[in-house]
Design a protein around this motif. Structure first.
Motif, PDB file in Angstrom:
ATOM      1  N   THR A 142      30.589   2.719  19.063  1.00 44.39           N
ATOM      2  CA  THR A 142      29.866   3.666  18.216  1.00 44.39           C
ATOM      3  C   THR A 142      30.433   5.047  18.490  1.00 44.39           C
ATOM      4  O   THR A 142      30.424   5.501  19.640  1.00 44.39           O
ATOM      5  CB  THR A 142      28.358   3.658  18.551  1.00 44.39           C
ATOM      6  OG1 THR A 142      27.850   2.345  18.422  1.00 44.39           O
ATOM      7  CG2 THR A 142      27.586   4.596  17.616  1.00 44.39           C
ATOM      8  N   ARG A 143      30.930   5.687  17.449  1.00 45.82           N
ATOM      9  CA  ARG A 143      31.516   7.017  17.620  1.00 45.82           C
ATOM     10  C   ARG A 143      30.452   8.081  17.848  1.00 45.82           C
ATOM     11  O   ARG A 143      29.339   7.980  17.329  1.00 45.82           O
ATOM     12  CB  ARG A 143      32.338   7.384  16.383  1.00 45.82           C
ATOM     13  CG  ARG A 143      33.588   6.582  16.305  1.00 45.82           C
ATOM     14  CD  ARG A 143      34.764   7.485  15.974  1.00 45.82           C
ATOM     15  NE  ARG A 143      36.004   6.776  16.206  1.00 45.82           N
ATOM     16  CZ  ARG A 143      36.825   7.039  17.216  1.00 45.82           C
ATOM     17  NH1 ARG A 143      36.565   7.982  18.057  1.00 45.82           N
ATOM     18  NH2 ARG A 143      37.940   6.362  17.352  1.00 45.82           N
ATOM     19  N   LEU A 144      30.813   9.094  18.626  1.00 44.55           N
ATOM     20  CA  LEU A 144      29.943  10.227  18.830  1.00 44.55           C
ATOM     21  C   LEU A 144      29.770  10.971  17.506  1.00 44.55           C
ATOM     22  O   LEU A 144      30.673  10.922  16.653  1.00 44.55           O
ATOM     23  CB  LEU A 144      30.532  11.177  19.881  1.00 44.55           C
ATOM     24  CG  LEU A 144      30.620  10.624  21.306  1.00 44.55           C
ATOM     25  CD1 LEU A 144      31.412  11.557  22.201  1.00 44.55           C
ATOM     26  CD2 LEU A 144      29.215  10.419  21.862  1.00 44.55           C
ATOM     27  N   PRO A 145      28.664  11.649  17.302  1.00 46.48           N
ATOM     28  CA  PRO A 145      28.444  12.388  16.049  1.00 46.48           C
ATOM     29  C   PRO A 145      29.594  13.359  15.756  1.00 46.48           C
ATOM     30  O   PRO A 145      30.113  14.000  16.664  1.00 46.48           O
ATOM     31  CB  PRO A 145      27.144  13.152  16.307  1.00 46.48           C
ATOM     32  CG  PRO A 145      26.452  12.360  17.367  1.00 46.48           C
ATOM     33  CD  PRO A 145      27.546  11.788  18.220  1.00 46.48           C
ATOM     34  N   GLY A 146      29.997  13.412  14.509  1.00 45.96           N
ATOM     35  CA  GLY A 146      31.066  14.321  14.098  1.00 45.96           C
ATOM     36  C   GLY A 146      32.468  13.780  14.301  1.00 45.96           C
ATOM     37  O   GLY A 146      33.441  14.442  13.987  1.00 45.96           O
ATOM     38  N   ARG A 147      32.599  12.574  14.827  1.00 46.39           N
ATOM     39  CA  ARG A 147      33.915  11.990  15.076  1.00 46.39           C
ATOM     40  C   ARG A 147      34.269  11.081  13.947  1.00 46.39           C
ATOM     41  O   ARG A 147      34.392  10.075  13.779  1.00 46.39           O
ATOM     42  CB  ARG A 147      33.939  11.264  16.424  1.00 46.39           C
ATOM     43  CG  ARG A 147      33.587  12.119  17.590  1.00 46.39           C
ATOM     44  CD  ARG A 147      34.686  12.807  18.261  1.00 46.39           C
ATOM     45  NE  ARG A 147      35.765  11.874  18.482  1.00 46.39           N
ATOM     46  CZ  ARG A 147      37.015  12.206  18.659  1.00 46.39           C
ATOM     47  NH1 ARG A 147      37.361  13.439  18.633  1.00 46.39           N
ATOM     48  NH2 ARG A 147      37.942  11.324  18.870  1.00 46.39           N
TER      49      ARG A 147
END
Length: 147
Positions: A142-147
């Motif tokens: 799960t990507r970090l927010p904004g990535r």
């Protein structure tokens, strides 16, 4: 301003050997250009990546094998490791960092196995090219927010 990392220069001692190694991993050959005076540029791109590597003759003054910590993100660390091993790479076992933040340099503080709960960004495996340039697989589920 939109800025993207496009190319990373990887210093190698034997261009043809490095090219064979990376192509055996399934990386796409984008260019192999030879110019006057023995200047040569080889560009390859990992599957699914928008960033490529370049190596060659006269491309870098860095010592072959001196680049460490190049990261390749993968959605499934075990599957990616298995494919690289199948393709001939000598890949470490999957590990996570004892502190749980980010892996240390070298092999310090490595704990065998995936991060608890398969925490995104927390599981790793490593390998080197024939010159010793060091690569790290990092599992991102799960990507970090904004990535």
């Amino acid at each position: 301003m939109d800025v993207k990392l496009e190319v990373v220069v990887v210093p190698v001692s034997d261009v043809d050997r490095a090219k064979r190694f990376y192509k055996a991993l399934g990386w796409r050959e984008d260019a192999d250009v030879i110019a006057d005076g023995g200047f040569r540029v080889v560009q390859l791109t990992p599957p699914g990546s928008q960033c490529s590597i370049i190596f060659g003759s006269g491309v870098s003054s860095a010592a072959p094998g001196s680049v460490q910590g190049l990261h390749l993100t993968v959605p499934d660390i075990e599957a990616a490791r298995a494919e690289l091993v199948w393709r001939g790479a000598d890949v470490s076992e999957v590990f996570h960092d004892a502190g749980g933040v980010f892996h240390h340099a070298g092999t310090e503080a490595r704990v065998s196995g995936r991060a608890a709960g398969r925490r995104s960004y927390g599981s790793f495996a490593s390998f080197s090219d024939p010159d010793g340039n060091g690569w790290v697989l990092q599992e991102v589920t799960t990507r970090l927010p904004g990535r």
